[in-house]
Design an enzyme around this catalytic site. Structure first.
Site, mmCIF file in Angstrom:
data_model
loop_
_atom_site.group_PDB
_atom_site.id
_atom_site.type_symbol
_atom_site.label_atom_id
_atom_site.label_comp_id
_atom_site.label_asym_id
_atom_site.label_seq_id
_atom_site.Cartn_x
_atom_site.Cartn_y
_atom_site.Cartn_z
ATOM 1 N N VAL A 114 -25.971 38.189 -4.708
ATOM 2 C CA VAL A 114 -25.714 37.284 -5.848
ATOM 3 C C VAL A 114 -26.921 37.267 -6.789
ATOM 4 O O VAL A 114 -28.022 36.862 -6.389
ATOM 5 C CB VAL A 114 -25.423 35.848 -5.339
ATOM 6 C CG1 VAL A 114 -25.232 34.896 -6.506
ATOM 7 C CG2 VAL A 114 -24.193 35.859 -4.450
ATOM 8 N N GLY A 128 -15.162 31.007 -21.842
ATOM 9 C CA GLY A 128 -15.057 32.265 -22.586
ATOM 10 C C GLY A 128 -15.926 32.387 -23.816
ATOM 11 O O GLY A 128 -15.650 33.219 -24.676
ATOM 12 N N HIS A 179 -26.487 35.615 -16.654
ATOM 13 C CA HIS A 179 -26.815 34.451 -15.820
ATOM 14 C C HIS A 179 -27.738 33.521 -16.619
ATOM 15 O O HIS A 179 -28.675 33.996 -17.266
ATOM 16 C CB HIS A 179 -27.500 34.922 -14.532
ATOM 17 C CG HIS A 179 -27.801 33.789 -13.620
ATOM 18 N ND1 HIS A 179 -26.833 33.164 -12.861
ATOM 19 C CD2 HIS A 179 -28.969 33.118 -13.378
ATOM 20 C CE1 HIS A 179 -27.382 32.182 -12.173
ATOM 21 N NE2 HIS A 179 -28.668 32.132 -12.471
ATOM 22 N N ARG A 224 -16.919 34.395 -9.070
ATOM 23 C CA ARG A 224 -16.438 35.110 -7.898
ATOM 24 C C ARG A 224 -17.367 36.300 -7.630
ATOM 25 O O ARG A 224 -17.802 36.967 -8.574
ATOM 26 C CB ARG A 224 -15.026 35.620 -8.206
ATOM 27 C CG ARG A 224 -14.106 35.741 -7.043
ATOM 28 C CD ARG A 224 -12.690 35.885 -7.538
ATOM 29 N NE ARG A 224 -12.079 34.616 -7.853
ATOM 30 C CZ ARG A 224 -11.554 33.791 -6.958
ATOM 31 N NH1 ARG A 224 -11.534 34.122 -5.695
ATOM 32 N NH2 ARG A 224 -11.024 32.631 -7.325
HETATM 33 C C1 GAR Z 1 -22.437 31.047 -18.891
HETATM 34 O O1 GAR Z 1 -23.457 30.112 -19.089
HETATM 35 C C2 GAR Z 1 -22.870 32.102 -17.898
HETATM 36 O O2 GAR Z 1 -24.211 32.440 -18.008
HETATM 37 C C3 GAR Z 1 -22.590 31.381 -16.605
HETATM 38 O O3 GAR Z 1 -21.347 30.769 -16.802
HETATM 39 C C4 GAR Z 1 -21.247 30.409 -18.174
HETATM 40 C C5 GAR Z 1 -19.926 30.917 -18.703
HETATM 41 O O4 GAR Z 1 -19.734 30.432 -20.000
HETATM 42 N N1 GAR Z 1 -22.543 32.292 -15.502
HETATM 43 C C6 GAR Z 1 -23.078 32.009 -14.322
HETATM 44 O O5 GAR Z 1 -23.602 30.937 -14.055
HETATM 45 C C7 GAR Z 1 -22.963 33.123 -13.305
HETATM 46 N N2 GAR Z 1 -23.812 32.875 -12.199
HETATM 47 P P1 GAR Z 1 -18.660 31.069 -20.944
HETATM 48 O O6 GAR Z 1 -17.344 31.062 -20.147
HETATM 49 O O7 GAR Z 1 -18.602 30.159 -22.129
HETATM 50 O O8 GAR Z 1 -19.101 32.454 -21.274
#
Ligand code: GAR
Length: 211
Positions: free
Chosen positions: A153, A22, A118, A100
């Site tokens: 995706v 988060g 991303h 998801r």
């Molecule tokens: C972040 O680095 C976001 O870019 C990545 O998950 C992490 C969530 O961190 N998302 C992906 O890889 C989506 N393909 P957070 O929960 O600390 O925001």
């Protein structure tokens, strides 16, 4: 479609959907999102740290079942999430580490109003472990991308990107940390611009008129 400049006084309600830590949710809550307000957090993981962050920030937070699949929503469950977003008067949906895929009713109802962040410069390194993919490939520059969500995706129209240099001694952790700092800046900026109504959406090109 051309979005009109929005009334500066009207508050735009935003929901964040997240599965884990988060930090992007927190950055959106604390960042300058203009007249956008993070007013709802929904998670598919009842043990996610993001639930504690939402409660500390005083944002309404809900766990909702995503259904029985691991990487997508069940049809009924996606409809329930969508219904709730509509009932709460949500205008913009921000995915922040939601592990998801969205394909069904939510995409239909909120098409062009769902953003994702991303941790790579798309279209390079979509999917999972983007920072490791970048290191393994040997790129010298990577970064993060805020984009609209479409049915595939990490393929939707790109809103903005921030670049991060790869250092010779980077590990996945050090590189991810520097990318994350840029994610936090990029996401608030993208949301603020969206909420100020300056984006002109012409297919894949998200152009920006004067603020
Ligand atoms: C972040 O680095 C976001 O870019 C990545 O998950 C992490 C969530 O961190 N998302 C992906 O890889 C989506 N393909 P957070 O929960 O600390 O925001």
């Amino acid at each position: 479609m051309i979005l009109d400049k929005r009334d500066k006084d009207s508050i735009l309600r935003i929901a964040v959907l997240a599965s884990g830590r988060g930090s992007n949710f927190e950055a959106l809550c604390n960042g300058d999102t203009g007249n956008g307000r993070i007013s709802l957090l929904i998670t598919d993981n009842d043990e996610a740290d993001v639930l504690r962050k939402a409660s500390a920030l005083g944002v309404e937070a809900l766990y909702m079942s995503p259904g029985r699949f691991r990487t997508k929503f069940g049809e009924t469950e996606e409809s329930e999430w969508t219904r709730l977003l509509m009932d709460r008067g949500i205008e913009l949906v921000c995915l922040a580490g939601l592990m998801r895929i969205i394909k069904g009713s939510m995409l239909e109802e909120f098409r062009g109003r769902i953003m994702n962040i991303h941790p790579s410069l798309l279209p390079s390194f979509p999917g999972l472990h983007a920072q490791k993919q970048a290191l393994d490939y040997g790129v010298r520059i990577t970064g993060c991308t805020v984009h609209y969500v479409d049915a595939d995706v990490d393929t939707g129209p790109i809103i903005l990107q921030k670049a991060v240099y790869v250092k010779d001694d980077d590990t996945v952790e050090t590189l991810s940390g520097r990318i994350l700092q840029q994610e936090h800046i990029a996401y608030s900026e993208a949301v603020r611009l969206y909420c100020s109504g300056v984006f002109t959406d012409s297919g894949r090109y998200i152009l920006k008129t004067e603020e």
